[in-house]
Design an enzyme around this catalytic site. Structure first.
Site, PDB file in Angstrom:
ATOM      1  N   GLU A  23       0.871  -1.255  -0.208  1.00  0.00           N
ATOM      2  CA  GLU A  23       0.180  -0.022   0.082  1.00  0.00           C
ATOM      3  C   GLU A  23       0.922   1.285  -0.120  1.00  0.00           C
ATOM      4  O   GLU A  23       1.952   1.296   0.650  1.00  0.00           O
ATOM      5  CB  GLU A  23      -0.926  -0.009   1.419  1.00  0.00           C
ATOM      6  CG  GLU A  23      -1.939  -1.086   1.200  1.00  0.00           C
ATOM      7  CD  GLU A  23      -3.111  -0.890   2.095  1.00  0.00           C
ATOM      8  OE1 GLU A  23      -3.286   0.288   2.880  1.00  0.00           O
ATOM      9  OE2 GLU A  23      -4.017  -1.729   2.508  1.00  0.00           O
ATOM     10  N   HIS A  78      -4.380   6.480   0.211  1.00  0.00           N
ATOM     11  CA  HIS A  78      -3.518   5.420   0.213  1.00  0.00           C
ATOM     12  C   HIS A  78      -4.198   4.613  -0.785  1.00  0.00           C
ATOM     13  O   HIS A  78      -5.174   4.852  -1.408  1.00  0.00           O
ATOM     14  CB  HIS A  78      -3.335   4.780   1.751  1.00  0.00           C
ATOM     15  CG  HIS A  78      -4.793   4.378   2.026  1.00  0.00           C
ATOM     16  ND1 HIS A  78      -6.018   5.142   2.656  1.00  0.00           N
ATOM     17  CD2 HIS A  78      -5.382   2.943   2.372  1.00  0.00           C
ATOM     18  CE1 HIS A  78      -6.878   4.404   3.095  1.00  0.00           C
ATOM     19  NE2 HIS A  78      -6.331   2.835   2.852  1.00  0.00           N
ATOM     20  N   HIS A  80      -5.495   0.832  -2.218  1.00  0.00           N
ATOM     21  CA  HIS A  80      -5.750  -0.779  -1.808  1.00  0.00           C
ATOM     22  C   HIS A  80      -5.267  -1.594  -3.127  1.00  0.00           C
ATOM     23  O   HIS A  80      -5.954  -1.420  -4.278  1.00  0.00           O
ATOM     24  CB  HIS A  80      -7.364  -0.952  -1.823  1.00  0.00           C
ATOM     25  CG  HIS A  80      -7.714  -0.336  -0.548  1.00  0.00           C
ATOM     26  ND1 HIS A  80      -9.164  -0.151  -0.177  1.00  0.00           N
ATOM     27  CD2 HIS A  80      -6.994   0.235   0.583  1.00  0.00           C
ATOM     28  CE1 HIS A  80      -9.311   0.331   1.050  1.00  0.00           C
ATOM     29  NE2 HIS A  80      -8.026   0.446   1.528  1.00  0.00           N
TER      30      HIS A  80
HETATM   31 ZN   LIG Z   1      -7.189   1.311   3.405  1.00  0.00          ZN
END
Ligand SMILES: [Zn+2]
Length: 128
Positions: A23, A78, A80
């Protein structure tokens, strides 16, 4: 509502795809909801394939730089690497910032923003 140019959105995607299969995390900054800067941050989570934690030293340095430049923190983003552009239970339980959380789903190339922990969606306007 967040506004971002196509170019800055593309540079955010480039950062997050480069972090794959981990990530990636970073900040969007600017003013009045318009993103003018993208700040990638190192993910120092011990299991970076499952979660993220921005390096606290880099985070603090970046926030100080924004303050000095008169810019606002507009969002935390962020990725995934797998799964949807929706907040995970961990994202919701660890949400302590009052700015929107932007989630990039690498598989579906989808990007969505949320206020957390409420889970209310925030619009993203993409400009030329
Ligand atoms: Zn997340």
């Amino acid at each position: 509502m967040l506004c971002i140019s196509k170019d800055l959105l593309a540079s955010t995607w480039r950062h997050l795809r480069a972090e794959f299969p981990g990530e990636g995390v970073g900040l969007w900054a600017g003013c009045w909801g318009l993103v003018t800067q993208v700040h990638p941050l190192p993910n120092v989570h011990p299991k970076p394939h499952q979660s993220y934690e921005a390096d606290p030293v880099e985070l603090l340095r970046t926030l100080q730089g924004l303050e000095a430049a008169g810019l606002e923190l507009l969002a935390i983003y962020h990725s995934h690497p797998t799964g949807p552009a929706r907040p995970s239970p961990t994202d919701t339980s660890k949400a302590y910032w009052r700015v929107p959380y932007v989630i990039f789903a690498l598989e579906s190339s989808e990007v969505r923003a949320y206020r957390l922990p409420e889970g209310e969606e925030v619009g993203i306007e993409i400009r030329q």
